[in-house]
Design an enzyme around this catalytic site. Sequence first.
Site, PDB file in Angstrom:
ATOM      1  N   GLU A 127       5.140   3.926 -11.653  1.00 12.85           N
ATOM      2  CA  GLU A 127       4.090   3.034 -11.171  1.00 12.85           C
ATOM      3  C   GLU A 127       4.697   2.156 -10.078  1.00 12.85           C
ATOM      4  OE1 GLU A 127       1.579   0.175 -10.284  1.00 12.85           O
ATOM      5  OE2 GLU A 127       3.202  -0.552 -11.571  1.00 12.85           O
ATOM      6  N   HIS A 128       3.991   2.017  -8.956  1.00  8.63           N
ATOM      7  CA  HIS A 128       4.625   1.508  -7.733  1.00  8.63           C
ATOM      8  C   HIS A 128       4.516   0.005  -7.530  1.00  8.63           C
ATOM      9  CE1 HIS A 128       6.512   1.875  -3.915  1.00  8.63           C
ATOM     10  NE2 HIS A 128       6.089   3.086  -3.626  1.00  8.63           N
ATOM     11  N   SER A 129       3.646  -0.691  -8.271  1.00  6.86           N
ATOM     12  CA  SER A 129       3.386  -2.091  -7.935  1.00  6.86           C
ATOM     13  C   SER A 129       4.575  -2.995  -8.205  1.00  6.86           C
ATOM     14  CB  SER A 129       2.163  -2.608  -8.703  1.00  6.86           C
ATOM     15  OG  SER A 129       2.415  -2.668 -10.087  1.00  6.86           O
TER      16      SER A 129
END
Length: 409
Positions: free
Chosen positions: A382-384
Amino acid sequence: MLPIYRASARSARHVASHARMLSAGTGDYLNNAKIPTYHFQDSLPRLPIPDLKDTAERYLNSAAPLLTDAEFATTKKAMAEFESGAGKQLHEAIVARDKSRYSSFISEPWFDMYLSNRTELPLNINPQLTFSDDPKKKTAASRTAALCVSSVRFFKTLKDLKLDPDMFHTQACMGGTGTGFFKFLNGKGGSDQFNSVCSMLPKKYAFYGAYLYGTYPLDMSQYNGLLNSTRVPGVTKDTLVKTPANHVIIQYGHDFFKLDVMNKDGSIVPQGEIEHAIQKILSVKPNLDSPALGVLTTMNRTKWANTRNKLLESGVNRSSIADIDSALFAICLDHHEPKDFFDQQDTMLYGGASADRGRNRWFDKSFQIIVLKNGTAALNFEHSWGDGVAVLRYFNEVAGDAEKRPAPP
């Protein structure tokens, strides 16, 4: 309902000798840094806030070739009003906020951009990295156990501040000029002398000591979101949550299993015991009849937030989701056998195109290790919470360490 089954890493005595063999002499750390991991953080230079007048001039210079004389005159007038009115107030607010924040003034808006995004995580946010195949570990259980132990070693190394700080060495003193009084330091960035000097410097001056050697320490604040963390959906904006725990969550079919990979004293559960637990999970046919609740993490974020709130009304669901959120990371044992490279990459990125594929994922976790039957593995993250620097450091160190770990007899 979302029950989580507890997987035991010590469920049979016959694995004891195998477990000892796979744990002997390996240690709990990937390295033992001479400079503590976050030693440079407090002295890193902050990104300067551009002067409002300079920003206005750059905007007008960019707009000039695109506008007629009349349009440019109107734009110039509007910019002058902005500079003396709302622009001035906004600039003062940015400066004030920057003084009260730990990181750069653009960090908070950057996180907001990701966390306020309502689109689905697969394809839009979550990328994947595929590990090189390990020729010694051709089963899902052996590959998963090795990657799991190496990941926990990375976690302990980071947690105990023994992971080497991220640094860029130019090997030319004074930030790369290589000239002047300190030129005798050329070529010594990263040397024992460098490590000794920088480790003794107070944290608020440590960056400048490294700079004299021509070394640039890099920001490591994102490492905090790598493990024990998850992205929790909200109705208008998601949040990043981090909770200490010693377990991983394993998904096989539509079932979830909780496996402790660290003991109460902080030591790592032996690789052989973890492998045996995974073998036990894989020894039965995957359950595809119960609801595939992991697929909910592929929904629009607002819809998923509302659905999750409904799920949390059940005590069993609250406990299970808390276990998922707090896990060091997630492991997905995928029973699909890709027919070619492109099918494999689709499997690792979003699960695959058919309706029965990719249903045992939890895309909210900071990262998932996906392992196929033949031991092929990938990292879906997950990139956030962070960008490539922290993920690639973890990926490369764990891949190298796992490959060195012994295979089962």
